[in-house]
Design an enzyme around this catalytic site. Structure first.
Site, PDB file in Angstrom:
ATOM      1  N   GLU A 224      38.350-145.353  15.210  1.00  0.00           N
ATOM      2  CA  GLU A 224      38.856-145.403  16.586  1.00  0.00           C
ATOM      3  C   GLU A 224      37.756-145.780  17.581  1.00  0.00           C
ATOM      4  O   GLU A 224      38.020-146.491  18.557  1.00  0.00           O
ATOM      5  CB  GLU A 224      39.476-144.057  16.967  1.00  0.00           C
ATOM      6  N   HIS A 233      42.016-154.310  14.134  1.00  0.00           N
ATOM      7  CA  HIS A 233      42.293-154.055  12.725  1.00  0.00           C
ATOM      8  C   HIS A 233      41.953-155.299  11.922  1.00  0.00           C
ATOM      9  O   HIS A 233      42.217-156.428  12.364  1.00  0.00           O
ATOM     10  CB  HIS A 233      43.756-153.666  12.521  1.00  0.00           C
ATOM     11  N   ALA A 255      46.610-159.925   4.264  1.00  0.00           N
ATOM     12  CA  ALA A 255      48.026-159.706   4.579  1.00  0.00           C
ATOM     13  C   ALA A 255      48.308-158.219   4.718  1.00  0.00           C
ATOM     14  O   ALA A 255      48.712-157.565   3.775  1.00  0.00           O
ATOM     15  CB  ALA A 255      48.900-160.314   3.487  1.00  0.00           C
ATOM     16  N   ASP A 287      39.171-142.124   3.883  1.00  0.00           N
ATOM     17  CA  ASP A 287      37.795-142.005   4.361  1.00  0.00           C
ATOM     18  C   ASP A 287      36.779-142.381   3.295  1.00  0.00           C
ATOM     19  O   ASP A 287      35.762-143.023   3.579  1.00  0.00           O
ATOM     20  CB  ASP A 287      37.529-140.562   4.818  1.00  0.00           C
TER      21      ASP A 287
END
Length: 531
Positions: A224, A233, A255, A287
């Site tokens: 973030e 992204h 994709a 993570d």
């Protein structure tokens, strides 16, 4: 109404920790595009600045930048009121990830290892509050809200959250209970100051306390904060298609997001053999699977620190370790207050009064008696007759006072025709004086990818989609390195002009970009005219 309030405040509905990453940043972005005055224009400015940093890198912040952080803990239960130790563990993760000091960076596939990069950004809990008073950098606010969403309610005391500290001085992070499986969201640069910052689910924050697998390594906040520094992204937010873009050249087109802990390679959108860079912090993996920022992403973040976020953070040298704990702040109690009694008061008796007998004899105290008092008689009073005749003290009488009338005002007729593919730029025509009408902010992926590489002196980065090879000369080639250097420089400006033309045709060129376009065109004309 009373029954509704009672239901709302009755208690927190237990929620299992999310098992699949979700981020609300793009939903916030789309909402602000519709509702926040000036946001679209600010985003255009930010993107133009990022593009200029990519096409023509300039020296911005040197060294590292340390950003002060304030963490607003908004809680309804004791578990949500996370500990100081959990908060500090997250700050440590942020600095390690953005400085490429995370231990697991070595797990990146060999195909991507060379692209792992140090963003030169560090984080620390604020030590001074907005009023100048000492602070821990942590605020704690009880709330009656069961779970917040991406509507920014947690960012205001009036809606059950906590008000931000000035966003041009601090990175605001709100930690709370989020509803609907949401892990976190951020606000891109250029949004309202009152809502600027990052929001994180308390069980996805840090590495201790309530942090729960698979989001217990602090990477949700890394993801973030990447958005907060203008990263997209990695798949370009076009669903599962292959037409989106994160506007970074060295992250392969992919994709859609990856989840969990994928095995290398994950090939999509024809990006084989290496496939998706799913180990990137801006994908959706667990993570444990995200370990790196790329070099192109670092350029984009640094451009943000030179642009819309230029007021935040303080420069600090990179690589400086913390001072050792054993530095003595005060002298020991048994430290002598007075000088020792046997300290010599006078110089030693044997201190020599006269210079040594063996002092060099050739030291000249006075000039020799035969030293000439006057300059030699044959010293030339006038310059030699053979003085170069071409030294001009004054311009010739027929030197033109004004520039020649036939100085080319427009680009030469032999301006390369291959730029005809770039709409909005035609040889021989002046650059438009007015800005184009406003347009939708998000351009297609192909818009940011010029067809060939941009040559830099001594080698260097290439434009997105570049072929990486040398460019053909646009000037008549001739003997001599100077001619070749001039031709290469003209090519560099030529490609830059083409890129500005595409920006203008897509409605993405702001006033600063238009001025830069004019300057680049004038420089190109000067080079061509002087060749």
């Amino acid at each position: 109404m009373a029954k509704r309030r009672a239901a709302k405040n009755k208690g927190v509905v237990p929620q299992a920790p999310p098992s699949r990453r979700t981020c609300g940043t793009m939903q916030v972005h789309e909402r602000l595009l519709r509702t926040a005055p000036g946001y679209r224009e600010a985003r255009d400015t930010s993107e133009n600045h990022a593009l200029r940093a990519t096409v023509l890198p300039l020296v911005g912040r040197t060294g590292c930048t340390k950003i002060p952080v304030v963490v607003h803990v908004v809680h309804k239960t004791a578990a949500q009121n996370i500990s100081d130790a959990q908060i500090k563990s997250q700050i440590d993760v942020l600095t390690a990830d953005f400085r490429k000091k995370n231990a697991d960076v070595s797990s990146a596939p060999a195909a991507f290892a060379a692209l792992t990069s140090d963003a030169r950004i560090e984080f620390a809990l604020a030590s001074t509050d907005p009023s100048g008073n000492p602070t821990t950098g942590i605020t704690r606010t009880p709330t009656a809200v069961n779970g917040f969403t991406d509507d920014d309610a947690v960012k205001s005391a009036a809606t059950g959250g906590a008000d931000p500290w000035p966003s041009d001085k601090y990175l605001n992070i709100w930690v709370c209970q989020l509803a609907g499986g949401l892990l976190g969201y951020a606000q891109f640069p250029g949004g309202p100051a009152a809502t600027d910052g990052v929001v994180i689910l308390h069980s996805a924050f840090g590495t201790k306390g309530t942090a729960a697998a698979p989001f217990n390594l602090g990477r949700t906040t890394t993801h973030e904060v990447g958005h907060w520094l203008n990263l997209r992204h990695i798949w370009g937010d076009d669903g599962t298609g292959c037409s989106g873009s994160d506007f970074v050249a060295d992250t392969p087109n992919q994709a859609g997001p990856n989840f969990g802990t994928p095995a290398f390679p994950q090939v999509t959108c024809g990006n084989g053999p290496n496939g998706d860079m799913f180990v990137n912090y801006m994908d959706y993996v667990d993570d444990a699977a995200m370990v790196m920022f790329s070099a192109g992403q670092v350029t984009r973040m640094q451009a943000t620190l030179d642009g819309l976020r230029s007021a935040i953070g303080a420069p600090t040298p990179c690589g400086v370790k913390s001072l050792p704990k054993d530095i003595v702040k005060e002298p020991p109690k048994d430290f002598p207050k007075d000088a020792p009694k046997d300290f010599p008061k006078d110089p030693p008796k044997e201190f020599p009064k006269d210079p040594p007998k063996e002092w060099p004899k050739d030291i000249i105290k006075e000039p020799p008696k035969d030293f000439p008092k006057d300059p030699p008689k044959d010293f030339p009073k006038d310059p030699p007759k053979e003085w170069p005749k071409d030294i001009i003290k004054e311009p010739p009488k027929d030197f033109p006072k004004d520039p020649p009338k036939d100085l080319p005002k427009d680009l030469p007729k032999d301006f390369p025709k291959d730029l005809s593919k770039d709409p909005g730029f035609e040889p021989g025509k002046s650059i438009p004086a007015d800005l184009p009408p406003k347009s939708v902010f998000d351009p297609p992926k192909s818009f940011m990818e010029p067809p060939i590489g941009f040559p830099f002196p001594g080698g260097g980065p290439f434009l997105p989609g570049g072929g990486g090879g040398p460019l053909p000369f646009v000037l008549a080639t001739g003997a001599g390195a100077a001619r070749q250097e001039t031709s290469a420089l003209a090519n560099a400006y030529l490609q830059l002009l083409g890129h500005y033309a595409r920006l203008h045709a897509a409605g993405q060129l702001d006033a600063a970009g238009l001025a830069a376009w004019r300057e680049a065109a004038a420089a190109y004309q000067s080079i061509v005219a002087g060749s």
